[in-house]
Motif scaffolding. Structure first.
Motif, PDB file in Angstrom:
ATOM      1  N   ARG A   1       0.836  -1.203   0.000  1.00 58.00           N
ATOM      2  CA  ARG A   1       0.000   0.000   0.000  1.00 58.00           C
ATOM      3  C   ARG A   1       0.870   1.251   0.000  1.00 58.00           C
ATOM      4  O   ARG A   1       0.651   2.188  -0.761  1.00 58.00           O
ATOM      5  N   GLN A   2       1.914   1.265   0.841  1.00 56.65           N
ATOM      6  CA  GLN A   2       2.813   2.418   0.908  1.00 56.65           C
ATOM      7  C   GLN A   2       3.566   2.590  -0.404  1.00 56.65           C
ATOM      8  O   GLN A   2       3.740   3.707  -0.891  1.00 56.65           O
ATOM      9  N   PHE A   3       4.007   1.495  -1.001  1.00 55.90           N
ATOM     10  CA  PHE A   3       4.711   1.546  -2.286  1.00 55.90           C
ATOM     11  C   PHE A   3       3.819   2.141  -3.367  1.00 55.90           C
ATOM     12  O   PHE A   3       4.247   3.009  -4.134  1.00 55.90           O
TER      13      PHE A   3
ATOM     14  N   SER B   1       2.215   6.575  -6.941  1.00 58.08           N
ATOM     15  CA  SER B   1       1.165   7.482  -7.395  1.00 58.08           C
ATOM     16  C   SER B   1       1.562   8.933  -7.163  1.00 58.08           C
ATOM     17  O   SER B   1       1.352   9.790  -8.027  1.00 58.08           O
ATOM     18  N   ASP B   2       2.168   9.224  -6.018  1.00 55.87           N
ATOM     19  CA  ASP B   2       2.608  10.585  -5.719  1.00 55.87           C
ATOM     20  C   ASP B   2       3.703  11.045  -6.674  1.00 55.87           C
ATOM     21  O   ASP B   2       3.754  12.212  -7.051  1.00 55.87           O
ATOM     22  N   ARG B   3       4.597  10.151  -7.067  1.00 52.00           N
ATOM     23  CA  ARG B   3       5.673  10.532  -7.980  1.00 52.00           C
ATOM     24  C   ARG B   3       5.141  10.964  -9.338  1.00 52.00           C
ATOM     25  O   ARG B   3       5.644  11.883  -9.954  1.00 52.00           O
ATOM     26  N   PHE B   4       4.121  10.263  -9.826  1.00 51.80           N
ATOM     27  CA  PHE B   4       3.631  10.546 -11.168  1.00 51.80           C
ATOM     28  C   PHE B   4       2.520  11.588 -11.192  1.00 51.80           C
ATOM     29  O   PHE B   4       2.417  12.347 -12.141  1.00 51.80           O
ATOM     30  N   GLY B   5       1.684  11.637 -10.157  1.00 56.51           N
ATOM     31  CA  GLY B   5       0.549  12.550 -10.203  1.00 56.51           C
ATOM     32  C   GLY B   5       0.495  13.557  -9.078  1.00 56.51           C
ATOM     33  O   GLY B   5      -0.402  14.379  -9.032  1.00 56.51           O
TER      34      GLY B   5
ATOM     35  N   THR C   1      -3.800  17.033  -5.208  1.00 57.93           N
ATOM     36  CA  THR C   1      -2.955  17.856  -6.063  1.00 57.93           C
ATOM     37  C   THR C   1      -3.796  18.382  -7.223  1.00 57.93           C
ATOM     38  O   THR C   1      -4.506  17.633  -7.881  1.00 57.93           O
ATOM     39  N   VAL C   2      -3.718  19.678  -7.438  1.00 57.21           N
ATOM     40  CA  VAL C   2      -4.423  20.316  -8.541  1.00 57.21           C
ATOM     41  C   VAL C   2      -3.376  20.707  -9.575  1.00 57.21           C
ATOM     42  O   VAL C   2      -2.406  21.386  -9.254  1.00 57.21           O
ATOM     43  N   VAL C   3      -3.559  20.263 -10.815  1.00 55.84           N
ATOM     44  CA  VAL C   3      -2.613  20.567 -11.883  1.00 55.84           C
ATOM     45  C   VAL C   3      -3.281  21.530 -12.848  1.00 55.84           C
ATOM     46  O   VAL C   3      -4.393  21.295 -13.309  1.00 55.84           O
ATOM     47  N   VAL C   4      -2.586  22.613 -13.161  1.00 55.59           N
ATOM     48  CA  VAL C   4      -3.076  23.603 -14.113  1.00 55.59           C
ATOM     49  C   VAL C   4      -2.082  23.662 -15.259  1.00 55.59           C
ATOM     50  O   VAL C   4      -0.893  23.910 -15.039  1.00 55.59           O
TER      51      VAL C   4
ATOM     52  N   HIS D   1       5.739  15.753  -5.310  1.00 58.32           N
ATOM     53  CA  HIS D   1       5.859  14.586  -6.180  1.00 58.32           C
ATOM     54  C   HIS D   1       6.836  13.515  -5.680  1.00 58.32           C
ATOM     55  O   HIS D   1       7.151  12.588  -6.422  1.00 58.32           O
ATOM     56  N   ARG D   2       7.332  13.645  -4.463  1.00 54.95           N
ATOM     57  CA  ARG D   2       8.238  12.634  -3.882  1.00 54.95           C
ATOM     58  C   ARG D   2       9.392  12.291  -4.817  1.00 54.95           C
ATOM     59  O   ARG D   2       9.698  11.125  -5.056  1.00 54.95           O
TER      60      ARG D   2
END
Length: 184
Positions: free
Chosen positions: A47-49, A54-58, A63-66, A130-131
């Motif tokens: 789960r942590q992995f 997910s955090d690295r890519f998104g 997270t809001v991306v503009v 994004h770690r």
């Protein structure tokens, strides 16, 4: 108290009479507790992995991306966008904000000549959102913006082309063209 002592006396009598059955029962309990612990630990690790991937890519949760582009392909007014971006992030009280410009091509002086290198220009908070992991060195600091030779994070492929100069020697990159200058 007599109930507890009676239970201990019964347990001792059972152990004396049925040693193998009690021993096998205890082994079975130990194996099942160990297996359950291992399954829970492995699932928590997985789960942590997945969360970190997910955090690295998104980006982290919420997270809001503009993205800003122009329909006609003309350059974007980055100063105007930056002003609007700052106002909106202040208005909504975002805890972390980071801007990133992707697809930037820089002319870099390498040992074998000037080569165009794809670059991403980003704010220091990008790594927290994004770690990002580095093989060596450190991530950007806010004070890097005032440095005469601003810090740069490079890919392992570019580091190989530079000869893997140890970071303790403070290697530098020389940029030419519109972005000309030195960076470390």
């Amino acid at each position: 108290m007599t109930g507890f002592l009676g239970a201990l006396a019964d347990a001792w009598a059972e152990i004396r009479v049925h040693k193998l059955r009690v021993l096998l029962s205890l082994i079975g309990i130990a194996v099942s507790v160990g297996a359950l612990t291992a399954v829970v630990a492995i699932s928590e690790y997985q789960r942590q992995f997945q969360t970190e991937q997910s955090d690295r890519f998104g980006g982290r949760a919420a997270t809001v991306v503009v993205s800003v582009t122009r329909d006609d392909g003309s350059p974007v007014d980055t100063d105007g966008f930056d002003e609007r971006f700052s106002r909106v992030s202040e208005r909504f009280g975002f805890s972390h904000t980071a801007r990133i410009a992707q697809g930037v091509m820089l002319d870099v002086q390498l040992p074998d000549g000037i080569t165009q290198v794809a670059a991403r220009v980003m704010d220091p908070a990008f790594s927290q959102i994004h770690r990002e992991r580095l093989l060596d060195g450190r991530w950007f600091l806010d004070s890097d913006a005032e440095a005469l030779a601003p810090a740069v994070v490079i890919s392992e492929a570019l580091w190989d082309r530079l000869g893997r100069v140890p970071l303790t020697q403070h290697p530098t990159l020389t940029l030419s063209g519109a972005a000309g200058g030195r960076t470390r």
